[in-house]
Design a protein around this motif. Sequence first.
Motif, PDB file in Angstrom:
ATOM      1  N   ALA A  16     114.820 -31.629  -5.370  1.00 28.12           N
ATOM      2  CA  ALA A  16     115.950 -31.073  -4.748  1.00 28.12           C
ATOM      3  C   ALA A  16     116.968 -30.625  -5.742  1.00 28.12           C
ATOM      4  CB  ALA A  16     116.548 -32.262  -3.889  1.00 28.12           C
ATOM      5  N   LEU A  17     116.945 -31.524  -6.934  1.00 31.96           N
ATOM      6  CA  LEU A  17     117.884 -30.949  -7.978  1.00 31.96           C
ATOM      7  C   LEU A  17     117.298 -29.874  -8.651  1.00 31.96           C
ATOM      8  CD1 LEU A  17     118.823 -34.694  -9.494  1.00 31.96           C
ATOM      9  CD2 LEU A  17     120.435 -33.174  -8.432  1.00 31.96           C
ATOM     10  N   GLU A  18     116.094 -29.924  -8.869  1.00 28.63           N
ATOM     11  CA  GLU A  18     115.507 -28.882  -9.471  1.00 28.63           C
ATOM     12  C   GLU A  18     115.610 -27.553  -8.710  1.00 28.63           C
ATOM     13  OE1 GLU A  18     113.617 -26.241 -12.059  1.00 28.63           O
ATOM     14  OE2 GLU A  18     114.229 -28.335 -12.253  1.00 28.63           O
ATOM     15  N   HIS A  19     115.705 -27.478  -7.463  1.00 33.23           N
ATOM     16  CA  HIS A  19     116.040 -26.425  -6.651  1.00 33.23           C
ATOM     17  C   HIS A  19     117.607 -26.013  -6.844  1.00 33.23           C
ATOM     18  CE1 HIS A  19     112.617 -27.296  -3.400  1.00 33.23           C
ATOM     19  NE2 HIS A  19     112.053 -26.525  -4.548  1.00 33.23           N
ATOM     20  N   LEU A  20     118.282 -26.840  -6.643  1.00 33.61           N
ATOM     21  CA  LEU A  20     119.906 -26.494  -6.995  1.00 33.61           C
ATOM     22  C   LEU A  20     119.959 -25.876  -8.401  1.00 33.61           C
ATOM     23  CD1 LEU A  20     122.544 -26.812  -6.092  1.00 33.61           C
ATOM     24  CD2 LEU A  20     122.724 -29.079  -6.934  1.00 33.61           C
ATOM     25  N   ARG A  21     119.143 -26.408  -9.468  1.00 33.15           N
ATOM     26  CA  ARG A  21     119.398 -25.884 -10.642  1.00 33.15           C
ATOM     27  C   ARG A  21     118.807 -24.770 -10.745  1.00 33.15           C
ATOM     28  NH1 ARG A  21     117.232 -24.214 -14.918  1.00 33.15           N
ATOM     29  NH2 ARG A  21     114.893 -24.109 -13.823  1.00 33.15           N
ATOM     30  N   SER A  22     117.683 -24.148 -10.266  1.00 30.13           N
ATOM     31  CA  SER A  22     117.147 -23.018 -10.184  1.00 30.13           C
ATOM     32  C   SER A  22     118.154 -21.811  -9.565  1.00 30.13           C
ATOM     33  CB  SER A  22     115.779 -22.804  -9.525  1.00 30.13           C
ATOM     34  OG  SER A  22     114.768 -23.987 -10.285  1.00 30.13           O
ATOM     35  N   HIS A  23     118.539 -22.115  -8.350  1.00 37.54           N
ATOM     36  CA  HIS A  23     119.450 -21.283  -7.638  1.00 37.54           C
ATOM     37  C   HIS A  23     120.613 -20.933  -8.495  1.00 37.54           C
ATOM     38  CE1 HIS A  23     117.208 -21.550  -4.085  1.00 37.54           C
ATOM     39  NE2 HIS A  23     117.255 -22.535  -3.857  1.00 37.54           N
ATOM     40  N   LEU A  24     121.209 -22.154  -9.225  1.00 38.24           N
ATOM     41  CA  LEU A  24     122.356 -21.846  -9.894  1.00 38.24           C
ATOM     42  C   LEU A  24     121.971 -20.889 -11.114  1.00 38.24           C
ATOM     43  CD1 LEU A  24     125.288 -22.618 -10.155  1.00 38.24           C
ATOM     44  CD2 LEU A  24     124.863 -24.629 -11.432  1.00 38.24           C
ATOM     45  N   HIS A  25     120.914 -21.389 -11.693  1.00 34.82           N
ATOM     46  CA  HIS A  25     120.550 -20.515 -12.928  1.00 34.82           C
ATOM     47  C   HIS A  25     120.030 -19.130 -12.652  1.00 34.82           C
ATOM     48  CE1 HIS A  25     118.523 -19.771 -16.758  1.00 34.82           C
ATOM     49  NE2 HIS A  25     117.621 -19.202 -16.101  1.00 34.82           N
ATOM     50  N   ALA A  26     119.835 -18.618 -11.409  1.00 39.14           N
ATOM     51  CA  ALA A  26     119.646 -17.547 -11.065  1.00 39.14           C
ATOM     52  C   ALA A  26     120.693 -16.539 -10.478  1.00 39.14           C
ATOM     53  CB  ALA A  26     118.445 -17.315  -9.938  1.00 39.14           C
ATOM     54  N   GLY A  27     121.879 -17.433 -10.146  1.00 36.08           N
ATOM     55  CA  GLY A  27     123.016 -16.915  -9.767  1.00 36.08           C
ATOM     56  C   GLY A  27     122.892 -16.823  -8.329  1.00 36.08           C
ATOM     57  N   GLN A  28     122.035 -17.423  -7.756  1.00 41.79           N
ATOM     58  CA  GLN A  28     121.843 -17.316  -6.125  1.00 41.79           C
ATOM     59  C   GLN A  28     122.981 -18.258  -5.655  1.00 41.79           C
ATOM     60  OE1 GLN A  28     117.641 -18.463  -6.275  1.00 41.79           O
ATOM     61  NE2 GLN A  28     117.066 -16.605  -6.381  1.00 41.79           N
ATOM     62  N   TYR A  29     124.249 -17.721  -5.542  1.00 40.76           N
ATOM     63  CA  TYR A  29     125.345 -18.631  -4.996  1.00 40.76           C
ATOM     64  C   TYR A  29     125.155 -18.883  -3.619  1.00 40.76           C
ATOM     65  CZ  TYR A  29     126.881 -18.491  -9.830  1.00 40.76           C
ATOM     66  OH  TYR A  29     127.138 -18.566 -11.040  1.00 40.76           O
ATOM     67  N   ASN A  30     124.723 -17.946  -2.725  1.00 37.52           N
ATOM     68  CA  ASN A  30     124.425 -18.087  -1.253  1.00 37.52           C
ATOM     69  C   ASN A  30     123.597 -19.471  -1.269  1.00 37.52           C
ATOM     70  OD1 ASN A  30     126.042 -16.152  -0.738  1.00 37.52           O
ATOM     71  ND2 ASN A  30     124.342 -14.624  -0.414  1.00 37.52           N
ATOM     72  N   ALA A  31     122.544 -19.729  -1.953  1.00 37.39           N
ATOM     73  CA  ALA A  31     121.685 -20.750  -1.860  1.00 37.39           C
ATOM     74  C   ALA A  31     122.389 -22.006  -2.121  1.00 37.39           C
ATOM     75  CB  ALA A  31     120.363 -20.658  -2.580  1.00 37.39           C
ATOM     76  N   VAL A  32     123.125 -22.062  -3.164  1.00 40.30           N
ATOM     77  CA  VAL A  32     123.899 -23.057  -3.644  1.00 40.30           C
ATOM     78  C   VAL A  32     124.826 -23.603  -2.601  1.00 40.30           C
ATOM     79  CG1 VAL A  32     125.548 -24.249  -5.467  1.00 40.30           C
ATOM     80  CG2 VAL A  32     123.598 -22.639  -6.008  1.00 40.30           C
ATOM     81  N   GLU A  33     125.643 -22.431  -2.077  1.00 35.03           N
ATOM     82  CA  GLU A  33     126.533 -22.856  -0.977  1.00 35.03           C
ATOM     83  C   GLU A  33     125.783 -23.487   0.277  1.00 35.03           C
ATOM     84  OE1 GLU A  33     130.172 -20.335   1.359  1.00 35.03           O
ATOM     85  OE2 GLU A  33     128.405 -19.149   0.640  1.00 35.03           O
ATOM     86  N   GLN A  34     124.771 -23.082   0.609  1.00 37.31           N
ATOM     87  CA  GLN A  34     124.025 -23.783   1.846  1.00 37.31           C
ATOM     88  C   GLN A  34     123.701 -25.004   1.361  1.00 37.31           C
ATOM     89  OE1 GLN A  34     120.703 -21.226   2.549  1.00 37.31           O
ATOM     90  NE2 GLN A  34     121.764 -19.461   2.967  1.00 37.31           N
ATOM     91  N   ILE A  35     123.047 -25.514   0.095  1.00 38.44           N
ATOM     92  CA  ILE A  35     123.070 -26.837  -0.173  1.00 38.44           C
ATOM     93  C   ILE A  35     124.579 -27.486   0.014  1.00 38.44           C
ATOM     94  CG2 ILE A  35     122.277 -28.402  -1.927  1.00 38.44           C
ATOM     95  CD1 ILE A  35     120.420 -26.203  -3.034  1.00 38.44           C
ATOM     96  N   LEU A  36     125.403 -27.173  -0.585  1.00 36.60           N
ATOM     97  CA  LEU A  36     126.703 -27.987  -0.668  1.00 36.60           C
ATOM     98  C   LEU A  36     127.347 -28.220   0.942  1.00 36.60           C
ATOM     99  CD1 LEU A  36     128.464 -26.236  -3.336  1.00 36.60           C
ATOM    100  CD2 LEU A  36     127.371 -28.264  -3.452  1.00 36.60           C
ATOM    101  N   GLU A  37     126.752 -26.926   1.613  1.00 41.05           N
ATOM    102  CA  GLU A  37     127.233 -27.131   3.105  1.00 41.05           C
ATOM    103  C   GLU A  37     126.529 -28.226   3.834  1.00 41.05           C
ATOM    104  OE1 GLU A  37     129.217 -27.039   6.691  1.00 41.05           O
ATOM    105  OE2 GLU A  37     130.036 -26.020   4.581  1.00 41.05           O
ATOM    106  N   ARG A  38     125.138 -28.158   3.801  1.00 44.86           N
ATOM    107  CA  ARG A  38     124.347 -29.122   4.277  1.00 44.86           C
ATOM    108  C   ARG A  38     124.782 -30.430   4.092  1.00 44.86           C
ATOM    109  NH1 ARG A  38     119.996 -25.758   3.035  1.00 44.86           N
ATOM    110  NH2 ARG A  38     119.276 -27.169   1.600  1.00 44.86           N
ATOM    111  N   GLY A  39     125.231 -30.759   2.627  1.00 41.81           N
ATOM    112  CA  GLY A  39     125.527 -32.085   2.148  1.00 41.81           C
ATOM    113  C   GLY A  39     126.842 -32.500   2.890  1.00 41.81           C
ATOM    114  N   ARG A  40     127.707 -31.495   2.825  1.00 39.88           N
ATOM    115  CA  ARG A  40     129.015 -31.981   3.347  1.00 39.88           C
ATOM    116  C   ARG A  40     128.939 -32.047   4.707  1.00 39.88           C
ATOM    117  NH1 ARG A  40     132.508 -29.944   6.833  1.00 39.88           N
ATOM    118  NH2 ARG A  40     130.834 -28.452   7.313  1.00 39.88           N
ATOM    119  N   SER A  41     128.198 -31.559   5.593  1.00 42.17           N
ATOM    120  CA  SER A  41     128.025 -31.648   6.861  1.00 42.17           C
ATOM    121  C   SER A  41     127.702 -33.106   7.215  1.00 42.17           C
ATOM    122  CB  SER A  41     127.088 -30.514   7.516  1.00 42.17           C
ATOM    123  OG  SER A  41     126.995 -30.774   8.962  1.00 42.17           O
ATOM    124  N   PHE A  42     126.368 -33.326   6.313  1.00 43.34           N
ATOM    125  CA  PHE A  42     125.840 -34.843   6.782  1.00 43.34           C
ATOM    126  C   PHE A  42     126.718 -35.759   6.579  1.00 43.34           C
ATOM    127  CE2 PHE A  42     123.399 -38.205   5.284  1.00 43.34           C
ATOM    128  CZ  PHE A  42     122.607 -38.480   6.352  1.00 43.34           C
TER     129      PHE A  42
END
Length: 297
Positions: A258-284
Amino acid sequence: MKPIPDSSLPTIAILAPGLLGASLAAASRARGIVGSIHIWARREETRLQCASKEWCDQCFESIEEAVKAADIIWICAPVGSIAQLVGRIAPHLKPMAIVSDVGSTKSKLVAQCEKALGDYGRFVGSHPMAGSEKSGTAFADRELYTGKPCFVTPAATSQADAVKVIETFWKDLGMTVHRVTPQEHDHIVACISHLPHLVASALAAKVAEMGGQDWNPFVSSGLLDTTRVAAGSVPMWMDIVDHNRDEILPVIREMIEALEHLRSHLHAGQYNAVEQILERGRSFRESLDDGSRECSQ
């Protein structure tokens, strides 16, 4: 003045009363669900401390004497010591006595305890999801268990009436009881308890490595809240990770992924994917706050 024990209610013995055991005694006395409360502790200092409390009717130096008159025996030692204590007390139990525990692992432990107990008594595993980063009888809290969840983990051979006694006991302390198999228990707690503790410990250790105490003046609630449980007892947690290793290893791997996916999205500038992870975490996390009003952990 200590109350006169009610002989119509069960006598309980609490062995190795740290925070959980002392709180169990205090809660049992406050709610009036037991008659006499017997305590055994290895250290004289702990025995003297317990003997001075209104929730302790008798405190024993001998573990064998402590359990002789008990209807229910609660073993509150670290998980690595529980089966050994069961073996020690087994020949000294009264007929039909029930032995339980408060340990946070179950598959390995239940099998060990049933073998150690043999035909001398009846073992029913349990795990109240309550506690603190603090430890010891000095922090006993009669409300520690109120409103919290509790696992009861009978084996296939457990007697139904013994299981019912243990479930009723925890319910009378104000807990919400969930009956699961030992294997189900260990998988659940690996995810919701053991992994968070290990992540918090790894995070605290890494921040210490990067900045050490030089960064202490800058620390605010974010790091404090995230790493609070890392202050727990290291020997206790070594026992836990040893007993539940097979369940913990896969969830650590999933956390790393999970951390590696977050790192990969951030490295690639895929901020929509990063936002989705943050939103799932916030909601839970918000859903946990909602549930805590009825059954906090």
